[in-house]
Scaffold this active site. Structure first.
Site, PDB file in Angstrom:
ATOM      1  N   THR A 112       0.645  -1.195   0.018  1.00 23.09           N
ATOM      2  CA  THR A 112      -0.014   0.096  -0.044  1.00 23.09           C
ATOM      3  C   THR A 112       0.719   1.403   0.038  1.00 23.09           C
ATOM      4  OG1 THR A 112      -1.684  -1.198   1.293  1.00 23.09           O
ATOM      5  CG2 THR A 112      -1.924   1.235   1.261  1.00 23.09           C
ATOM      6  N   ASP A 122       1.695  -7.402  -4.312  1.00 17.96           N
ATOM      7  CA  ASP A 122       0.895  -7.456  -3.126  1.00 17.96           C
ATOM      8  C   ASP A 122       1.394  -8.295  -2.219  1.00 17.96           C
ATOM      9  OD1 ASP A 122      -1.406  -8.207  -1.327  1.00 17.96           O
ATOM     10  OD2 ASP A 122      -2.304  -6.551  -2.231  1.00 17.96           O
ATOM     11  N   SER A 123       1.474  -7.846  -0.859  1.00 16.32           N
ATOM     12  CA  SER A 123       2.022  -8.911   0.100  1.00 16.32           C
ATOM     13  C   SER A 123       1.510 -10.380   0.299  1.00 16.32           C
ATOM     14  CB  SER A 123       2.028  -8.183   1.341  1.00 16.32           C
ATOM     15  OG  SER A 123       0.893  -8.102   2.003  1.00 16.32           O
ATOM     16  N   SER A 124       0.165 -10.474   0.020  1.00 16.51           N
ATOM     17  CA  SER A 124      -0.595 -11.645  -0.110  1.00 16.51           C
ATOM     18  C   SER A 124       0.006 -12.697  -1.150  1.00 16.51           C
ATOM     19  CB  SER A 124      -2.194 -11.230  -0.369  1.00 16.51           C
ATOM     20  OG  SER A 124      -2.651 -10.572   0.837  1.00 16.51           O
ATOM     21  N   THR A 157       1.441  -4.858   4.143  1.00 18.69           N
ATOM     22  CA  THR A 157       1.639  -5.100   5.605  1.00 18.69           C
ATOM     23  C   THR A 157       0.910  -6.671   5.774  1.00 18.69           C
ATOM     24  OG1 THR A 157      -0.860  -4.267   5.872  1.00 18.69           O
ATOM     25  CG2 THR A 157       1.062  -2.695   6.260  1.00 18.69           C
ATOM     26  N   ASP A 158      -0.076  -7.229   5.091  1.00 26.20           N
ATOM     27  CA  ASP A 158      -0.362  -8.440   5.394  1.00 26.20           C
ATOM     28  C   ASP A 158       0.405  -9.561   5.695  1.00 26.20           C
ATOM     29  OD1 ASP A 158      -2.877  -7.329   5.219  1.00 26.20           O
ATOM     30  OD2 ASP A 158      -3.511  -8.075   3.050  1.00 26.20           O
TER      31      ASP A 158
END
EC number: 3.5.1.1
Length: 601
Positions: free
Chosen positions: A31, A101-103, A133-134
């Site tokens: 993000t 994306d961290s996912s 952050t995830d």
């Protein structure tokens, strides 16, 4: 990435002469760097982060960059604004492709990040990883194990809102992480979020909607940023091995987390434990409790451990530690399960992936490693109520010494100067930080290296002293040893990870100066420290050119033994032989001509 960064910014980095610090920012995604698209949704945009940061005066001092970097200011690194009592920090942002994306982050991405840090390790003072952050805590935990013998700060950060939004936590997280990575001796993988720096393998994401999104339930923050910046140096984990950075780039994927819940079926547990599973984090109730009235489940656990699966017991609670206080917990240990103590599930999982990837360790060794504190990820017993150095602080205050750290440093440097290792051991047992600095930012290792005390240098290194700390004149312990030509100490420091900071542009001048003064001992000091004797100074001259100019035959013979290239030309197009001929140094001409003929050139 390979050498892309150092190649791209080589001319720029050459201009960064002390006292500036340099930090590499690896932008993996998340993000923090996103922008809103036409529909108002947040999305990553290639190349946007650096461009946008250059327009943010709180993140980039364009005027100072132009003054320092000249024509490279627009495409070179960014620089933080001036902060009182801190060195300026230039930071280079390297953007991953694709931005993730961290996912979507996995073990292969952890390996890439670790390898990129190793590739650029000698060119930067610290590293910041921008991350979603995830899964940020998983990445931080994994890197803490993969980066063996780490001696520089690696800080993972991100934000709940993009850095360019009006109400964003990204700007503060980013700026503080870069400042800490460039200026502070915190040689471990950490997470910075909401004004606090945590040990990376102790963190958990605890909120989806708060800026205060990360916490370290079982370990206090290493640093807190407010009006002042306070670092608890006693809490820092330090590698106590005499080795340089090594990346363990292989992880075992056959690991998983199983959360116990009421009425979980035997079939579920048994299926989870089947091959190729090799390691399991078992999240149990409370302080590590398991339903003892379920003999079927206990048998599943027993069968799995008998097959060689390593099972680590971690609590489902955020705080506290696993114990065998209750019978419902003790039953698991009787079945061969290892206590995770106060580890987070993220740390336990990534530690399993790390430990199981060591083929040279047999099963008993792997089980031992899982129960051992490797990177500060667990604490076997509650902390004492009072640290010995807190007692010292109360005594010190009566003498006008403000903190235990100040007193320890006064005593430390006195003992190091005397070379008394036995007294130094006593002070360490009393809680002294052997990497603490005085007002000139000099450590005990600086003093020991300058005094030429090899045994003391070895003792300090074996007890966590950091080879990378620079004093107020930007001298490391390695430079102290070089300036005093202590060759054995240079070897030991380099074995422990000390290095000359790349690029080596300014070192070439020192090499040429040594050659002009016929100082082969100093040249050997730099060579042992990793300097390239073929590198050129600002005039395009090498050590060989200068030795030929001054007719220093001893240096020429030394360079010949080191197989230095005598065919290099300076800015005027002269080789060392050309210069020797013009200066009419007959003995040098004969020596170089003979060598040239012997080499067939």
């Amino acid at each position: 990435m390979s050498n892309d960064i150092t190649k791209c910014y080589q001319p720029v980095l050459n201009n960064l002469i002390s006292p500036e610090r340099t930090v590499l920012v690896l932008y993996t995604g998340g993000t923090i760097g996103m922008l809103r698209n036409e529909d108002g949704a947040l999305a990553p945009v290639r190349g946007a982060l650096t461009k946008k940061i250059r327009l943010q005066p709180q993140l980039h001092d364009a005027e100072f960059a132009k003054k320092k970097l000249g024509k490279y200011a627009e495409k070179g690194p960014c620089v933080l604004p001036c902060v009182e009592n801190e060195r300026r920090v230039f930071y280079t942002i390297y953007e991953y492709d694709p931005i993730l994306d961290s996912s979507n982050m996995g073990m292969e991405n952890w390996v890439q990040i670790a390898n990129d840090i190793q590739t650029s390790y000698e060119s930067f003072d610290g590293f910041v990883i921008l991350h979603g952050t995830d899964t940020l805590s998983y990445t931080a935990s994994a890197l803490s194990f993969m980066l063996e013998n780490l001696g520089k700060p690696v800080i993972v950060t991100g934000s709940q809102m993009p850095i360019f939004e009006l109400r964003s936590d990204g700007s503060d997280n980013f700026a503080s992480a870069v400042l800490l990575a460039g200026n502070y001796d915190i040689p471990e993988v950490t997470v910075f979020f909401h004004n606090r720096l945590y040990r990376g393998n102790r963190t958990l994401k605890t909120s989806t909607g708060s800026f205060d999104a990360f916490h370290s339930p079982n370990f206090p923050p290493i640093a807190e940023v407010g009006i002042s910046l306070e670092v608890d140096y006693r809490s820092i984990y330090r590698s106590c091995t005499m080795d340089k950075l090594h990346v363990h780039s292989v992880l075992n994927e056959n690991v998983g987390i199983l959360r116990i819940f009421p009425n979980i079926t035997t079939k579920t547990v048994n299926s989870f434990m089947q091959p190729p599973m090799e390691g399991v984090v078992l999240q149990t109730f409370g302080s590590g409790n398991f339903p003892t009235n379920r003999k079927d489940l206990l048998q599943c656990i027993q069968d799995a451990t008998n097959r060689g699966i390593i099972i680590v017991n971690c609590s489902q609670c955020l705080t506290g530690r696993v114990t065998d206080l209750y019978e419902t917990g003790k039953s698991l240990y009787d079945a061969g399960i290892i206590s995770g103590l106060d580890m987070t599930p993220e740390a336990a999982l990534t530690k399993l992936a790390y430990v199981l990837s060591h083929p040279e360790w047999d099963l008993p060794t792997r089980r031992l490693m899982m129960s051992r504190n490797l990177r500060g990820e667990l604490r076997g017993s509650p902390p004492p109520n009072e640290h010995p150095m807190d007692v010292v602080a109360s005594v010190a205050s009566s003498f006008g010494i403000k903190t235990s750290r100040d007193l320890a440093q006064l005593v430390l440097l006195s003992i190091v100067k005397q070379g008394d290792i036995s007294r130094l051991k006593e002070l360490k047992d009393f809680g002294a930080d052997l990497s603490s600095t005085n007002v000139d930012n000099r450590t005990p290792l600086h003093i020991a290296a300058a005094e030429g005390n090899l045994n003391l240098v070895i003792y300090l290194l074996e007890n966590g002293s950091n080879v990378h700390i620079k004093d107020r004149h930007d001298r490391t312990p390695l430079l102290e040893a070089i300036e005093n030509d202590y060759h054995e100490i240079i070897k030991v420091l380099c074995k422990s990870g000390a290095h000359l900071k790349k690029p080596y542009f300014n070192i070439s001048e020192k090499l040429c100066s040594a050659a002009s003064f016929n100082d082969s001992k100093r040249l050997e000091s730099y060579r042992l420290a990793g300097a390239d004797l073929n590198q050129k100074n600002i005039s395009g001259r090498t050590v060989a050119h200068v030795a030929a100019l001054h007719g220093n035959e001893e240096i020429i013979n030394y360079l010949l033994r080191q197989k230095v290239d005598f065919s290099e030309k300076d800015l005027l197009g002269f080789t060392p032989l050309d210069i020797a001929q013009k200066m009419e140094h007959t003995h040098i001409v004969e020596l170089l001509t003979k060598t040239k003929m012997a080499n067939g050139r």
